[in-house]
Design an enzyme around this catalytic site. Structure first.
Site, PDB file in Angstrom:
ATOM      1  N   HIS A  88      12.391  -4.460  15.577  1.00 29.28           N
ATOM      2  CA  HIS A  88      12.580  -4.877  16.974  1.00 29.28           C
ATOM      3  C   HIS A  88      11.326  -5.469  17.615  1.00 29.28           C
ATOM      4  O   HIS A  88      11.335  -5.802  18.795  1.00 29.28           O
ATOM      5  CB  HIS A  88      13.068  -3.708  17.826  1.00 29.28           C
ATOM      6  CG  HIS A  88      12.059  -2.599  17.959  1.00 29.28           C
ATOM      7  ND1 HIS A  88      11.976  -1.564  17.071  1.00 29.28           N
ATOM      8  CD2 HIS A  88      11.080  -2.386  18.870  1.00 29.28           C
ATOM      9  CE1 HIS A  88      11.002  -0.758  17.425  1.00 29.28           C
ATOM     10  NE2 HIS A  88      10.429  -1.231  18.518  1.00 29.28           N
TER      11      HIS A  88
HETATM   12  C1  UD1 Z   1      10.658  -1.312  24.134  1.00 28.77           C
HETATM   13  C2  UD1 Z   1       9.157  -1.085  24.141  1.00 28.77           C
HETATM   14  C3  UD1 Z   1       8.640  -0.983  22.715  1.00 28.77           C
HETATM   15  C4  UD1 Z   1       9.402   0.060  21.935  1.00 28.77           C
HETATM   16  C5  UD1 Z   1      10.893  -0.213  22.038  1.00 28.77           C
HETATM   17  C6  UD1 Z   1      11.609   0.930  21.389  1.00 28.77           C
HETATM   18  C7  UD1 Z   1       7.848  -2.091  25.946  1.00 28.77           C
HETATM   19  C8  UD1 Z   1       6.935  -3.195  26.300  1.00 28.77           C
HETATM   20  N1  UD1 Z   1       8.465  -2.203  24.759  1.00 28.77           N
HETATM   21  O1  UD1 Z   1      10.905  -2.561  23.515  1.00 28.77           O
HETATM   22  O2  UD1 Z   1       7.282  -0.606  22.739  1.00 28.77           O
HETATM   23  O3  UD1 Z   1       9.002   0.016  20.598  1.00 28.77           O
HETATM   24  O4  UD1 Z   1      11.271  -0.273  23.421  1.00 28.77           O
HETATM   25  O5  UD1 Z   1      12.924   0.691  21.122  1.00 28.77           O
HETATM   26  O6  UD1 Z   1       7.989  -1.164  26.696  1.00 28.77           O
HETATM   27  N2  UD1 Z   1      18.380  -3.893  25.809  1.00 28.77           N
HETATM   28  C9  UD1 Z   1      19.709  -3.572  25.834  1.00 28.77           C
HETATM   29  N3  UD1 Z   1      20.021  -2.257  26.088  1.00 28.77           N
HETATM   30  C10 UD1 Z   1      19.116  -1.301  26.332  1.00 28.77           C
HETATM   31  C11 UD1 Z   1      17.768  -1.665  26.315  1.00 28.77           C
HETATM   32  C12 UD1 Z   1      17.409  -2.959  26.050  1.00 28.77           C
HETATM   33  O7  UD1 Z   1      20.580  -4.407  25.628  1.00 28.77           O
HETATM   34  O8  UD1 Z   1      19.496  -0.135  26.540  1.00 28.77           O
HETATM   35  C13 UD1 Z   1      18.029  -5.295  25.483  1.00 28.77           C
HETATM   36  C14 UD1 Z   1      17.840  -6.159  26.728  1.00 28.77           C
HETATM   37  O9  UD1 Z   1      18.330  -7.426  26.426  1.00 28.77           O
HETATM   38  C15 UD1 Z   1      16.337  -6.217  26.889  1.00 28.77           C
HETATM   39  C16 UD1 Z   1      15.843  -6.131  25.442  1.00 28.77           C
HETATM   40  O10 UD1 Z   1      16.780  -5.292  24.789  1.00 28.77           O
HETATM   41  O11 UD1 Z   1      15.913  -7.377  27.540  1.00 28.77           O
HETATM   42  C17 UD1 Z   1      14.446  -5.561  25.310  1.00 28.77           C
HETATM   43  O12 UD1 Z   1      14.328  -4.294  25.971  1.00 28.77           O
HETATM   44  P1  UD1 Z   1      12.884  -3.781  26.500  1.00 28.77           P
HETATM   45  O13 UD1 Z   1      12.984  -2.407  26.995  1.00 28.77           O
HETATM   46  O14 UD1 Z   1      12.319  -4.799  27.426  1.00 28.77           O
HETATM   47  O15 UD1 Z   1      11.980  -3.862  25.234  1.00 28.77           O
HETATM   48  P2  UD1 Z   1      12.258  -3.323  23.773  1.00 28.77           P
HETATM   49  O16 UD1 Z   1      12.233  -4.474  22.839  1.00 28.77           O
HETATM   50  O17 UD1 Z   1      13.415  -2.429  23.765  1.00 28.77           O
HETATM   51  N1  UDP Z   2      15.497   5.727  15.811  1.00 20.95           N
HETATM   52  C1  UDP Z   2      16.802   6.133  16.052  1.00 20.95           C
HETATM   53  N2  UDP Z   2      17.819   5.273  15.759  1.00 20.95           N
HETATM   54  C2  UDP Z   2      17.610   4.040  15.234  1.00 20.95           C
HETATM   55  C3  UDP Z   2      16.266   3.632  15.003  1.00 20.95           C
HETATM   56  C4  UDP Z   2      15.231   4.496  15.314  1.00 20.95           C
HETATM   57  O1  UDP Z   2      17.037   7.260  16.506  1.00 20.95           O
HETATM   58  O2  UDP Z   2      18.585   3.322  14.986  1.00 20.95           O
HETATM   59  C5  UDP Z   2      14.413   6.660  16.144  1.00 20.95           C
HETATM   60  C6  UDP Z   2      13.363   6.886  15.072  1.00 20.95           C
HETATM   61  O3  UDP Z   2      13.761   7.878  14.160  1.00 20.95           O
HETATM   62  C7  UDP Z   2      12.168   7.317  15.901  1.00 20.95           C
HETATM   63  C8  UDP Z   2      12.315   6.502  17.164  1.00 20.95           C
HETATM   64  O4  UDP Z   2      13.687   6.091  17.213  1.00 20.95           O
HETATM   65  O5  UDP Z   2      12.263   8.696  16.235  1.00 20.95           O
HETATM   66  C9  UDP Z   2      11.416   5.318  17.142  1.00 20.95           C
HETATM   67  O6  UDP Z   2      11.715   4.495  18.229  1.00 20.95           O
HETATM   68  P1  UDP Z   2      11.633   2.917  18.196  1.00 20.95           P
HETATM   69  O7  UDP Z   2      11.599   2.427  16.807  1.00 20.95           O
HETATM   70  O8  UDP Z   2      12.698   2.414  19.097  1.00 20.95           O
HETATM   71  O9  UDP Z   2      10.249   2.629  18.947  1.00 20.95           O
HETATM   72  P2  UDP Z   2       8.726   2.614  18.497  1.00 20.95           P
HETATM   73  O10 UDP Z   2       8.422   3.884  17.815  1.00 20.95           O
HETATM   74  O11 UDP Z   2       8.529   1.404  17.655  1.00 20.95           O
HETATM   75  O12 UDP Z   2       8.005   2.458  19.785  1.00 20.95           O
END
Ligand code: UD1
Ligand code: UDP
Length: 374
Positions: A213
């Site tokens: 992601h």
């Molecule tokens: C965020 C965090 C990242 C973390 C990730 C974990 C920041 C800058 N980034 O990235 O560090 O690793 O979460 O998963 O805080 N969206 C949905 N549904 C949701 C949430 C998001 O559809 O419930 C979609 C939206 O289109 C949104 C995009 O995902 O614009 C990105 O979501 P966002 O929270 O901005 O960043 P992540 O890529 O999820």
């Molecule tokens: N995780 C989850 N479901 C998924 C992918 C990841 O529960 O489909 C869990 C994973 O085991 C870990 C956490 O989400 O505990 C990590 O979060 P994510 O990868 O979203 O964010 P990051 O650690 O990169 O910030």
């Protein structure tokens, strides 16, 4: 208005998927001191889909949040600003002594900044980890949060060293271990009962588990194309399960890449999973291919080989003593490294110091020392 009490008021902030498994053990540990510490759970709503938020409340037996800020998605500035405005109101109303933030997402920094401006103490859990890549939004969040935190809870020795180098006074740094491992250890017994392997027909079969992601990988069509092609190629020889983050799903649709995932034998593209199902898949995987921060740490603990598609990692210890290795976003390299691991699983690895399931206990012990009587 809330009732006034003599207890120390502590707000714990969650917002995005990787926050829930860090917060759950801290809440559990705080519950032992309900007479002394009143804890309030605030969910910013950065993540809001059922599979990105609510499912973790079930899987980790988290209480429902006391406050839900509903900030949702947006640009970094929009999301951070909305979180700050909404959280500022909560801080004004609750008057906490301390706010605990975890990890490195936008919610982490936004809430830390609010506290810094209002003179409220901040404790940062997972302080000091550094990728040294300022192009990562999370690196900015980590650096700035650590600068304004009063108490910095670190997961590894390299994190202590980073903070010392950045001039953080040693009395503010507390080496407590990795709190995600507390959740993992508490949940691992439950995964035997999950049916995800059976439902994907993976029992007894080798497979590669994939989750991606990072904007650097999935927001760039060339990189995302390479990653999807690599998955299809790998699926020629082994089952491949791809848990699709909502950011990644959105980009696949935008770039017209949905066809890459359709009708490829042995490739299972699935919606992102809850904690227990993902853990079940991770534990039995032959190789995990990822760019997630948390997954690098969890695979090191589980002893599962991990291939991370990134130029650097903030989880240095997973490279030096764990099961992790970095690769470029290059099809030949990804396939060669994954296939080598499938043929020769990693033999030697060690679990980093204090990744022992007791990190939250240590955190609360420090808080009691800082905020206890007198
Ligand atoms: C965020 C965090 C990242 C973390 C990730 C974990 C920041 C800058 N980034 O990235 O560090 O690793 O979460 O998963 O805080 N969206 C949905 N549904 C949701 C949430 C998001 O559809 O419930 C979609 C939206 O289109 C949104 C995009 O995902 O614009 C990105 O979501 P966002 O929270 O901005 O960043 P992540 O890529 O999820
Ligand atoms: N995780 C989850 N479901 C998924 C992918 C990841 O529960 O489909 C869990 C994973 O085991 C870990 C956490 O989400 O505990 C990590 O979060 P994510 O990868 O979203 O964010 P990051 O650690 O990169 O910030």
């Amino acid at each position: 208005m809330r009732k006034r009490s003599d207890k120390v008021k502590v707000i714990l902030v969650v917002g995005a998927r990787p926050n829930f498994m860090k917060a759950a053990p801290i809440i559990q540990a705080l519950r032992k001191y309900l007479d002394e510490i009143e804890h309030i759970l605030v969910h910013t709503g950065q993540h809001y889909d059922f599979v990105m938020s609510q499912i973790f409340f079930q899987d980790l037996q988290l209480p429902q949040p006391d406050e839900y800020l509903n900030v949702g998605s947006g640009t970094h500035a929009e999301q951070t600003a909305r979180t700050m405005i909404a959280f500022d109101r909560v801080v004004q109303e609750v008057c906490p002594k301390l706010v605990i933030v975890v990890g490195d997402v936008n919610s982490t920094l936004a809430c830390a900044l609010v506290c810094a401006k209002r003179g409220v103490d901040i404790a940062h859990v997972e302080a000091g980890v550094r990728s040294f890549d300022m192009a990562m939004p999370e690196e900015v969040n980590r650096l700035l949060t650590d600068q304004v935190a009063r108490i910095l809870f670190t997961p590894s020795q390299d994190a202590n060293d980073n903070l010392a180098r950045e001039g953080i006074p040693p009395e503010r740094i507390h080496f407590v271990g990795n709190v995600m491992i507390d959740s993992l250890m508490a949940s691992v017994a439950q995964i035997e009962r999950r049916e995800i392997l059976t439902s994907l027909d993976l029992n007894g079969k080798p497979y590669v588990l994939i989750t991606l992601h990072r904007p650097s990988n999935v927001d760039n069509p060339d990189h995302l194309g390479v990653l999807l092609d690599s998955m299809a190629k790998l699926a020629n020889g082994v089952a491949v399960v791809f848990s699709i983050h909502p950011r990644t799903r959105k980009r696949i649709q935008e770039f017209g890449f949905s066809g890459h995932l359709e009708q490829v034998a042995n490739l299972y593209p699935i919606e992102s999973l809850g904690y227990l199902d993902f853990l079940a898949l991770m534990k039995s995987a032959d190789v995990v291919l990822t760019d997630s921060g948390g997954v690098q740490a969890e695979t090191t603990f589980l002893g599962v080989p991990c291939v991370t598609v990134r130029p650097s990692t903030e989880w240095l210890v997973t490279l030096t003593s764990g099961t992790n290795q970095l690769v470029d976003c290059n099809q030949g390299e990804i396939i060669a490294v994954v296939e080598t691991l499938l043929n020769n699983p990693i033999q030697k690895h060690s679990i980093p110091t204090m990744w022992d399931g007791r990190t939250a206990e240590r955190i609360v012990e420090v808080l009691k020392q800082c905020y206890g009587e007198g």
